[in-house]
Design an enzyme around this catalytic site. Sequence first.
Site, PDB file in Angstrom:
ATOM      1  CE  LYS A  47      -1.298   8.378   7.248  1.00  0.00           C
ATOM      2  NZ  LYS A  47      -2.018   7.234   6.687  1.00  0.00           N
ATOM      3  CE  LYS A  59      -2.954   3.225   0.787  1.00  0.00           C
ATOM      4  NZ  LYS A  59      -3.661   3.855  -0.330  1.00  0.00           N
TER       5      LYS A  59
HETATM    6  N1  LIG Z   1      -9.054   9.529   1.967  1.00  0.00           N
HETATM    7  C1  LIG Z   1      -8.493   8.702   1.069  1.00  0.00           C
HETATM    8  O1  LIG Z   1      -8.548   8.946  -0.158  1.00  0.00           O
HETATM    9  C2  LIG Z   1      -7.796   7.439   1.534  1.00  0.00           C
HETATM   10  C3  LIG Z   1      -7.597   6.407   0.609  1.00  0.00           C
HETATM   11  C4  LIG Z   1      -6.975   5.221   1.016  1.00  0.00           C
HETATM   12  C5  LIG Z   1      -6.535   5.098   2.334  1.00  0.00           C
HETATM   13  N2  LIG Z   1      -6.724   6.127   3.214  1.00  0.00           N
HETATM   14  C6  LIG Z   1      -6.270   5.917   4.604  1.00  0.00           C
HETATM   15  O2  LIG Z   1      -7.424   5.629   5.369  1.00  0.00           O
HETATM   16  C7  LIG Z   1      -7.276   6.130   6.703  1.00  0.00           C
HETATM   17  C8  LIG Z   1      -8.441   7.071   7.012  1.00  0.00           C
HETATM   18  O3  LIG Z   1      -8.407   8.159   6.077  1.00  0.00           O
HETATM   19  P1  LIG Z   1      -9.586   9.250   5.981  1.00  0.00           P
HETATM   20  O4  LIG Z   1      -9.353  10.020   4.735  1.00  0.00           O
HETATM   21  O5  LIG Z   1     -10.889   8.581   6.241  1.00  0.00           O
HETATM   22  O6  LIG Z   1      -9.190  10.168   7.225  1.00  0.00           O
HETATM   23  P2  LIG Z   1     -10.121  11.194   8.047  1.00  0.00           P
HETATM   24  O7  LIG Z   1     -11.308  11.599   7.260  1.00  0.00           O
HETATM   25  O8  LIG Z   1      -9.197  12.239   8.558  1.00  0.00           O
HETATM   26  O9  LIG Z   1     -10.639  10.296   9.280  1.00  0.00           O
HETATM   27  C9  LIG Z   1      -9.743   9.903  10.287  1.00  0.00           C
HETATM   28  C10 LIG Z   1     -10.488   9.048  11.304  1.00  0.00           C
HETATM   29  O10 LIG Z   1      -9.551   8.718  12.360  1.00  0.00           O
HETATM   30  C11 LIG Z   1     -10.113   9.141  13.619  1.00  0.00           C
HETATM   31  N3  LIG Z   1      -9.027   9.514  14.514  1.00  0.00           N
HETATM   32  C12 LIG Z   1      -7.976  10.338  14.252  1.00  0.00           C
HETATM   33  N4  LIG Z   1      -7.157  10.406  15.327  1.00  0.00           N
HETATM   34  C13 LIG Z   1      -7.716   9.611  16.283  1.00  0.00           C
HETATM   35  C14 LIG Z   1      -7.339   9.255  17.602  1.00  0.00           C
HETATM   36  N5  LIG Z   1      -6.209   9.723  18.156  1.00  0.00           N
HETATM   37  N6  LIG Z   1      -8.152   8.415  18.297  1.00  0.00           N
HETATM   38  C15 LIG Z   1      -9.271   7.929  17.725  1.00  0.00           C
HETATM   39  N7  LIG Z   1      -9.692   8.224  16.487  1.00  0.00           N
HETATM   40  C16 LIG Z   1      -8.905   9.045  15.763  1.00  0.00           C
HETATM   41  C17 LIG Z   1     -11.020  10.290  13.264  1.00  0.00           C
HETATM   42  O11 LIG Z   1     -11.928  10.523  14.306  1.00  0.00           O
HETATM   43  P3  LIG Z   1     -12.662  11.983  14.472  1.00  0.00           P
HETATM   44  O12 LIG Z   1     -13.854  11.952  13.555  1.00  0.00           O
HETATM   45  O13 LIG Z   1     -13.005  12.024  15.902  1.00  0.00           O
HETATM   46  O14 LIG Z   1     -11.640  13.021  14.074  1.00  0.00           O
HETATM   47  C18 LIG Z   1     -11.669   9.760  11.978  1.00  0.00           C
HETATM   48  O15 LIG Z   1     -12.644   8.800  12.292  1.00  0.00           O
HETATM   49  C19 LIG Z   1      -5.896   6.797   6.751  1.00  0.00           C
HETATM   50  O16 LIG Z   1      -4.949   5.876   7.236  1.00  0.00           O
HETATM   51  C20 LIG Z   1      -5.630   7.113   5.285  1.00  0.00           C
HETATM   52  O17 LIG Z   1      -4.227   7.222   5.021  1.00  0.00           O
HETATM   53  C21 LIG Z   1      -7.367   7.276   2.852  1.00  0.00           C
END
Ligand SMILES: NC(=O)c1ccc[n+]([C@@H]2O[C@H](COP(=O)([O-])OP(=O)(O)OC[C@H]3O[C@@H](n4cnc5c(N)ncnc54)[C@H](OP(=O)(O)O)[C@@H]3O)[C@@H](O)[C@H]2O)c1
Length: 293
Positions: free
Chosen positions: A239, A170
Site C-alpha cells: 500500500k 513518510k
Molecule cells: N507496523 C509498522 O511497522 C508501521 C510503522 C509505521 C507506520 N505504520 C502505519 O501505521 C498504520 C497502522 O499499522 P499497523 O501495523 O498497526 O496495522 P494493523 O496492525 O493491521 O492495524 C490496523 C488497524 O486498523 C483498523 N482497521 C482496519 N480497517 C478498518 C476499517 N475499515 N474500519 C475501522 N478500522 C479499521 C484495525 O482494526 P481491527 O483490529 O478491527 O482489524 C486495526 O486497529 C498503517 O497506516 C501503517 O502503514 C505501520
Amino acid sequence: MKVGFIGLGHMGAAMAGSLLQAGHDVTVYNRTPSRAQGLIDRGARLANRVADACRGDAVITMLADDGAVESVVFGDGGVLKSLGKGAIHISMSTISVALSERLAAAHADAGQGFAAAPVFGRPDAAAAGNLYIMAAGDPDVVATCKPLFDAMGQKTIDIGDVPRAANLVKLSGNFLIASVMEALSEAMALIRKAGIDPHRYYDLLISTLFTGPVFKNYGGLIARQEYKPAGFAAPLGEKDIRLTLAAAEALRVPMPLASLVHDRLQTVIARGGEELDWSAVGRLAATDAGLSG
Ligand SMILES: NC(=O)c1ccc[n+]([C@@H]2O[C@H](COP(=O)([O-])OP(=O)(O)OC[C@H]3O[C@@H](n4cnc5c(N)ncnc54)[C@H](OP(=O)(O)O)[C@@H]3O)[C@@H](O)[C@H]2O)c1
C-alpha cells in the site's frame, strides 16, 4: 491531555500505551473491541463508538489505510461529525497525500484543528516510545500536540504548516526502506547461494559501511529469514509503495525503482505472503535463486 485513540493494531495499541504511561487521560476505540482489553487493564477508558473517542482535546487515528481512515472520519457518527470545535484530529496512519489534503480541508471547514503526524519505527519502537514523528499543520495546532508526540516518540520533526507534506515525506521514506530491503535481499541470496554464512555477512555489513538502522533491522530479519509474525505486514508495505507511486504520478515524477519494489511486494502477496512481514522480499530473492525461503 484528554485524548481519544482510534485504531489499536500493532502500532496503535503500543502508542496508546505510551500515552497512558505518560499520564494522559486516554479513551480508546477499535473496530474489533477485544483488542482494547490490555489498554483498559492499564487504565484506558473504552469507547464503544467512534464518537465516544472524540470528546477530548484531541483524537488520534492510527488505522490501516485510506479506506479505514475515510470510514472512521467521514462515516456516520465519524470523527468529523463528533469532534468539538477547536479540538484536533491527529492523523498518524500512513495514508495518501490526496486523503491528507481532503482531511485538512474538511476539518478546517468544521472549525477543527488537523495535524498530519505519520511515523517511522516498527511496533517495538512504538512500545518503547521511540518513534520518529513527522508533524505538519498549523504551528499552534502542532504545538498543542507536542506533549502527546513527546510521549510516543523520541523525536518530532517539524515538516511545516502543510499537512500533506508530512505524508509525502513518510511515503518517500518507506520507498527508501523497501528499496534497501530489495537490495539486501538480492545480496543475501547471492551470498547464501555461494555457501557463505549470511549471519557473518550481516555482521560485516552493519559493522562497516552499512551501519544505519534500516540495514540493522531489515538485514537481521532477512539474514535470519524471520518473516513471521509480521511487524509490518506485506499488504501494508505494498500500500505504501502504491501511494508513493500515486503521489509521484500526480507530480509527474518517474520512479522506476518504486515500480520495481511494488512488483516485488505484489509477488510476495500473490504467492501467499499476505500475513508475512514486508521484509519477505528476502524470501522471494532466495527462492528465485533456487534456495529455500
Ligand atoms: N507496523 C509498522 O511497522 C508501521 C510503522 C509505521 C507506520 N505504520 C502505519 O501505521 C498504520 C497502522 O499499522 P499497523 O501495523 O498497526 O496495522 P494493523 O496492525 O493491521 O492495524 C490496523 C488497524 O486498523 C483498523 N482497521 C482496519 N480497517 C478498518 C476499517 N475499515 N474500519 C475501522 N478500522 C479499521 C484495525 O482494526 P481491527 O483490529 O478491527 O482489524 C486495526 O486497529 C498503517 O497506516 C501503517 O502503514 C505501520
